[in-house]
Scaffold this motif. Structure first.
Motif, short mmCIF file in Angstrom:
data_model
loop_
_atom_site.label_atom_id
_atom_site.label_comp_id
_atom_site.label_asym_id
_atom_site.label_seq_id
_atom_site.Cartn_x
_atom_site.Cartn_y
_atom_site.Cartn_z
N VAL A 63 71.90 -19.84 -23.75
CA VAL A 63 71.04 -19.66 -24.93
C VAL A 63 71.24 -18.25 -25.47
O VAL A 63 71.36 -18.04 -26.68
CB VAL A 63 69.56 -19.93 -24.58
N ASP A 67 72.59 -17.36 -29.11
CA ASP A 67 71.65 -16.65 -29.98
C ASP A 67 72.23 -15.32 -30.47
O ASP A 67 71.93 -14.89 -31.57
CB ASP A 67 70.33 -16.41 -29.25
N TYR A 94 65.29 -25.59 -35.90
CA TYR A 94 64.21 -25.10 -35.05
C TYR A 94 63.13 -26.15 -34.85
O TYR A 94 62.71 -26.41 -33.72
CB TYR A 94 63.57 -23.84 -35.64
N MET A 98 65.21 -28.34 -31.88
CA MET A 98 64.86 -27.58 -30.68
C MET A 98 63.60 -28.09 -29.97
O MET A 98 63.65 -28.39 -28.78
CB MET A 98 64.63 -26.11 -31.03
N GLY A 102 63.78 -30.30 -26.64
CA GLY A 102 63.26 -29.58 -25.49
C GLY A 102 62.10 -30.29 -24.83
O GLY A 102 62.04 -30.43 -23.60
N MET A 121 66.41 -25.65 -26.79
CA MET A 121 66.71 -24.47 -27.59
C MET A 121 68.22 -24.28 -27.73
O MET A 121 68.72 -23.95 -28.81
CB MET A 121 66.09 -23.23 -26.96
N GLY A 124 69.62 -26.73 -30.36
CA GLY A 124 69.28 -26.29 -31.72
C GLY A 124 70.06 -25.07 -32.15
O GLY A 124 70.53 -24.99 -33.29
#
Length: 185
Positions: A63, A67, A94, A98, A102, A121, A124
């Motif tokens: 992640v 990110d 989002y 996500m 999740g 997450m 996404g």
């Protein structure tokens, strides 16, 4: 580089940003994964909790990696003055990918728990970053972005009530990777 009238250099700078990011990520992801079982032992001796922390940190490392690309992409959008487009690209994944993915992974019959939330997450963020890459390298006209940047600078920068003096002659001659045929930006 956009404000300097260098479209090719701006695109190259974006690519260099990605290369530096990859180098940084190799170190940080390796460190997070390498020390993942150790982190849990800092707070507890319960083997089940340590296992959950270790499994979660393996997902968190990826992640983190994705990110970081999201942040680099957002910086590119910001440099172009296109924060709204970045927001519009990020918003649907989002809330529509996500959270639902999740929650499903964490609490459905799969019962993945905390790592499942982080996997949502991850899914996404991958969608966001792929969409951003597609827009940046598939749809952005870097020469147009230079002209748009110079126009924004011309409108916003004032010295003693006078507009700034842009070196339009260099742009018209094709210096800096851009050829402008207009008399002014």
């Amino acid at each position: 580089m956009l404000g300097a009238g260098r479209s090719r250099t701006a695109k190259l700078t974006a690519k260099v940003g990605y290369a530096v990011t990859i180098a940084f990520l190799l170190v940080t992801v390796s460190t997070i994964i390498g020390l993942s079982s150790w982190w849990g032992t800092l707070f507890t001796s319960d083997s089940e909790v340590i296992h959950i922390v270790t499994a979660t940190l393996h997902v968190v490392a990826f992640v983190h990696a994705i990110d970081i690309f999201n942040l680099v992409n957002f910086s590119i959008f910001r440099a172009m003055g296109r924060q709204r487009i970045s927001f519009l690209i990020m918003l649907p994944p989002y809330y529509m990918v996500m959270f639902p993915v999740g929650l499903y992974l964490a609490f459905s019959s799969l019962d993945m728990g905390v790592p499942g939330l982080w996997m949502g997450m991850l899914v996404g963020l991958i969608l966001i970053v792929v969409s951003q890459f597609t827009f940046i390298f598939g749809y952005i006209d870097w020469d147009h972005e230079v002209v748009a940047c110079l126009e924004r600078l011309k409108k916003s920068t004032r010295v003693d009530g006078q507009p700034p003096k842009l070196n339009v002659e260099q742009l018209e001659n094709g210096e800096g990777g851009l050829s402008v045929t207009r008399s002014e930006c």
